[in-house]
Write a protein that holds these residues in place. Structure first.
Motif, short mmCIF file in Angstrom:
data_model
loop_
_atom_site.label_atom_id
_atom_site.label_comp_id
_atom_site.label_asym_id
_atom_site.label_seq_id
_atom_site.Cartn_x
_atom_site.Cartn_y
_atom_site.Cartn_z
N ASN A 337 -1.91 -0.46 -9.33
CA ASN A 337 -1.36 -1.01 -8.17
C ASN A 337 -2.03 -1.95 -7.69
N SER A 398 -6.16 6.05 -11.69
CA SER A 398 -5.63 4.92 -11.21
C SER A 398 -6.38 4.00 -10.80
N ASN A 400 -6.37 0.69 -7.83
CA ASN A 400 -5.54 0.49 -6.45
C ASN A 400 -6.36 -0.84 -5.76
N THR A 403 -4.00 -2.26 -1.38
CA THR A 403 -2.70 -1.48 -1.21
C THR A 403 -2.86 -0.68 0.13
N LYS A 405 -0.95 2.81 2.20
CA LYS A 405 -0.28 4.15 2.00
C LYS A 405 -0.26 4.52 3.41
N SER A 461 -10.37 7.75 -10.13
CA SER A 461 -9.88 6.59 -9.47
C SER A 461 -10.82 5.26 -8.91
N ASN A 463 -10.56 2.46 -6.10
CA ASN A 463 -9.89 1.87 -5.02
C ASN A 463 -10.57 0.56 -4.35
N THR A 466 -8.19 -1.00 0.08
CA THR A 466 -7.10 -0.29 0.36
C THR A 466 -7.09 0.23 1.58
#
Length: 469
Positions: A337, A398, A400, A403, A405, A461, A463, A466
């Motif tokens: 993402n 994942s 990211n 991003t 959220k 993951s 990140n 983010t």
């Protein structure tokens, strides 16, 4: 889909294959659709009823009989259901009012109400009421959804999916509403009475894979809502919203008598999608139970990327002698993402009430991976010289970057009872939600047998830059 059906096989083979593939190209187009509505009829005596409403690219209502009586000796019964989306959408606009399924009232009946809105809707081999008598036979169900679509500069707006139960006395009712990319309602009968199953094998394989590419896209969902009816004896209410909704091998009322037999359930969700410069806004996923007398009830609301309500029977009675029952549930998030914004209003589950005995499970999950696996509401297992295994795995790999959220949270509220009460209330929010092997009201008798639960969650993951509220 057929109505009442009776099949008697000896040394034969019954096979169904259902495939839908979307390789379409859509450029500079606009699609505006009305709702898909399904409403059931009423009756004063025993009847079986299925109400299905689907709206989306691929609707696969395959090998899903209403009432199915099967006697097989030395036979093979197989159903293969597959959806694959390789479509390309460029500068397109889509708007729909959602899907709605509503049951009607009656006495002493089995009812399924299903509403699905999204890209791939797979209602495969999911009979309302099935009672097989298997001897030396094999019963296989394979359900697969694969999304490899490409979306650029697109806008998608949905009104949500709603399923409403009826008012019914002495009934088994399932209310399921799913909205998202992949809705896999597979091998999920309302009522199963398998007595007996001798020297046979019953398999269910359910898989979702999201390899889609979304770039400069906007998606707005109206939320998925499932609401149970009143006066229902056994009831399941499931609302799921997200990329992958896997309600697999999750019967409402199941009775199995296994002698030298084997049952396997494999449920897999894999997300390797890529999302760039996109906006995702979801409405709430809500499951609300009904009320009645002597109620056995499950209320599940899930919102996120991967929703795996797998092998999570509402009321099960399993007798295994020299047999094996195995359940495997896996969710893997390998998505990427980049500069995306995701806003969610959360997931909510509200239980119903009973004036008499109540056995109830209320589950609300919001996050990346929601794995409600082998988490039965009422399980009566008698294992003699047999083996029962459960393995649940969630893995987050994942990536990211840049991003944002925001989530409204997960909320769960239990109901009340005027007599005996067995209740489980679970609310989970985060990356990995693993409600595994967590049975409510378990009766287990093991003589020379083995039961095993293995639940694993791994977060690897990445990140960078983010923000999460």
């Amino acid at each position: 889909m057929t109505g009442d059906e009776t099949v008697d096989l000896t040394g034969g083979r019954l096979q169904g294959r259902c495939v839908t593939e979307d390789g379409s190209f859509n450029g500079f187009s606009k699609v505006h659709t009305g709702p898909a509505d399904a409403k059931g009829g009423g009756g004063t005596f025993r009847f079986a009823q299925q109400n299905v409403a689907q709206r989306g690219r691929q609707n696969n209502d395959c090998a899903s009989r209403n009432t199915f009586s099967l006697t097989a000796s030395g036979d093979k019964i197989q159903s293969n259901c597959a959806d694959e989306d390789t479509s390309v959408s460029d500068h397109t606009y889509s708007q729909g009012r959602g899907a709605s399924a509503e049951g009607r009232s009656g006495t002493n009946f089995d009812q399924q109400n299903v509403a699905q809105a999204g890209r791939q809707n797979n209602i495969c081999d999911s009979p309302n009421y099935v009672f097989p008598d298997l001897t030396g036979s094999r019963f296989d169900t394979d359900c697969t959804n694969k999304d490899a679509s490409v979306s650029r500069h697109t806008s998608d707006k949905s009104g949500g999916a709603q399923a409403r139960g009826a008012q019914a006395g002495a009934a088994e009712v399932q209310d399921i509403a799913q909205e998202g990319r992949q809705n896999n309602f597979c091998a999920n009968p309302n009522s199963t009475d398998a007595d007996p199953v001798s020297d046979s094998r019953v398999d269910a394989d359910c898989a979702n894979k999201d390899a889609s590419l979304s770039e400069h896209t906007r998606h707005k969902g109206g939320g998925a809502q499932a609401k149970g009816g009143a006066l229902a004896l056994e009831q399941q209410n499931i609302a799921q919203e997200g990329r992958q909704n896997n309600s697999c091998a999750n019967p409402n009322l199941a009775t199995f008598d296994l002698s030298g037999a084997r049952t396997d359930t494999d449920c897999v969700n894999k997300d390797v999608s890529r999302t760039k410069h996109s906006l995702v806004k979801g409405g709430p996923a809500r499951a609300e139970g009904g009320s009645g007398e002597d109620v056995v009830q499950q209320n599940i609301a899930q919102e996120g990327r991967q929703n795996n309500a797998c092998d999570n029977a509402n009321d099960s009675d399993i007798t295994a002698t020299g047999g094996r029952s195995k359940n495997r549930c896996a969710t893997v998030d390998g998505s990427k993402n980049l500069h995306t914004v995701e806003t969610s209003r959360g997931a909510e589950a509200v239980g119903g009430s009973s004036v008499a005995d109540l056995s109830q499970q209320n589950i609300a999950q919001s996050g990346r991976q929601n794995n409600a696996c082998a988490n039965h509401n009422g399980l009566n297992a008698d294992v003699t010289g047999a083996r029962q295994d459960t393995a649940c795995v969630t893995v987050d790999r994942s990536v990211n970057a840049g991003t944002k959220k925001s989530s409204g949270g997960a909320s769960v509220e239990g109901g009340s009872s005027g007599a005996d009460l067995f209740q489980q209330n679970i609310a989970q929010e985060g990356r990995q939600n693993n409600a595994c092997g967590n049975t409510n009201n378990l009766t287990l008798t093991a003589s020379g047998g083995s039961t095993q639960n293995q639940c694993v969650a791994v977060d690897r993951s990445v990140n960078i830059g983010t923000q999460e509220d």
